[in-house]
Design an enzyme around this catalytic site. Sequence first.
Site, PDB file in Angstrom:
ATOM      1  N   GLY A   9     -13.606 -39.078  26.077  1.00 57.61           N
ATOM      2  CA  GLY A   9     -13.419 -38.746  24.607  1.00 57.61           C
ATOM      3  C   GLY A   9     -12.530 -39.749  24.097  1.00 57.61           C
ATOM      4  N   ASN A 102     -18.231 -26.825  21.604  1.00 56.23           N
ATOM      5  CA  ASN A 102     -17.443 -27.359  22.631  1.00 56.23           C
ATOM      6  C   ASN A 102     -17.732 -26.922  24.036  1.00 56.23           C
ATOM      7  OD1 ASN A 102     -16.409 -29.057  20.822  1.00 56.23           O
ATOM      8  ND2 ASN A 102     -14.321 -28.242  20.695  1.00 56.23           N
ATOM      9  N   VAL A 125      -7.854 -30.422  27.343  1.00 52.06           N
ATOM     10  CA  VAL A 125      -7.151 -30.463  25.967  1.00 52.06           C
ATOM     11  C   VAL A 125      -8.233 -29.882  24.861  1.00 52.06           C
ATOM     12  CG1 VAL A 125      -5.492 -32.185  26.517  1.00 52.06           C
ATOM     13  CG2 VAL A 125      -7.573 -32.639  25.326  1.00 52.06           C
ATOM     14  N   SER A 126      -9.581 -29.903  25.166  1.00 51.79           N
ATOM     15  CA  SER A 126     -10.544 -29.271  24.065  1.00 51.79           C
ATOM     16  C   SER A 126     -10.201 -28.105  23.658  1.00 51.79           C
ATOM     17  CB  SER A 126     -11.940 -29.268  24.855  1.00 51.79           C
ATOM     18  OG  SER A 126     -11.972 -30.796  25.292  1.00 51.79           O
ATOM     19  N   HIS A 182      -2.930 -20.378  23.524  1.00 52.66           N
ATOM     20  CA  HIS A 182      -2.817 -21.643  22.326  1.00 52.66           C
ATOM     21  C   HIS A 182      -3.553 -20.979  21.209  1.00 52.66           C
ATOM     22  CE1 HIS A 182      -1.972 -25.545  20.928  1.00 52.66           C
ATOM     23  NE2 HIS A 182      -3.016 -25.943  20.912  1.00 52.66           N
TER      24      HIS A 182
END
Length: 316
Positions: A9, A102, A125-126, A182
Site C-alpha cells: 500500500g 477492506n 495496520v488496515s 483499537h
Amino acid sequence: MGKKVTVVGAGFYGSTTAQRLAEYDVFDTVVITDIVAGRPAGLALDLNQSRPVEDFETTVVGVTTGPNGEGYEAIGGSDVVVITAGLPRKPGMSRMDLLATNARIVRQVAESVARHAPDAVVIVVSNPLDEMTALAQLASGFPKGRVLGQAGMLDTARFTNFVAEALRVPVRSVRTLTLGSHGDTMVPVPSRSTVEGRPLREAMPARQIEELVDKTRNGGAEVVALLKTGSAYYAPSAAAARMAKAVAEDSGAVLPVCAWVDGEYGISGVYLGVEAEIGAGGVRRVVETELDADELASLRAAAEAVRAKQADVADM
C-alpha cells in the site's frame, strides 16, 4: 542475505512507513507495492534520491501489483511485511464501516504474502484493525505469533502526547499505556501511567484523565474530521515502523500491540491489544502487566466485543 521489508500500500500511510523504514538504515531493501500503476516506482525513485541527504544505504524498490497477486514475487524473502492496504476513513465513518471492503483487500494481500514470503512476520495496520489482524492470520495460515497488529503503540502515543500537552511537561517525562481494542473498547491503564515518575493519578484529577482518555479514543476520528480527505499517517506510520524495526533487530522490545491472547488475563482465543515482547519471529510472548480491578474488567469486556467481530470476518 540482507534484511528485507515490504510495505503493501503506497498511500500516505504506506509511503511514510517506507520512508521511516528506509531512514532507519537497518534493512538492505524496502519494497513498496500498490495497485496504482507507477505510484510505488515513483515513490521509490524519489526516496532513493534522498539517500545522500539523509545518509542511509537502504534501497527502496517500488512494484505495481494486480488484483490476482501479480507482481508479488518482488516481496520474496521479506523478513517483515507491513499491510497498509485498504480504504482510509472518511469524515463520519467508523472503523467498522470499512469492514467488508477492506476484508476483501486484506484477504487477497495475506494470501499473496503467504505464497511469496512464507517466512515473514506480518504487521497489519488496515482498519478495522483487530478484525483485519485476525483475518490476515486466517488467510495466510501463518502461526498466530507471526501476525500482529499496530494499534496499542499509536493509542499509547496519543494518550502520552495529550497528557504531556495538558500538563505542559516534556513528552519524554510521560509514560502511559493503552490496551484492549483499537476503537470504542480501548482500555487506558492509568494505574501504569506516570509523569516524571509520579503516578498519573497524583499529577492530574480523575475527571481530566477521563477527558484525555476520551480524546485518545477519538484521536483518529479527530484527525479524519480535520483532514476531510484521508486519515492519520504520521503517528501511525511511526508506530508500525518501530514494530518492524523491533522484528528486524530481534530486540525483545516490549510494545503494546494487537497480539493473539491465549490464557493471559484469563482471556483466550482472540487478537487483542496487549503488551508483547517482539523479536525476529514476531510475538515471543504476551507480557501480563498488573492491572487494577476496573482495568482488568474493561480488558475482558473488550476481548468479548472483539471476539464477536473477529468471528464475523472468518468468512469474508
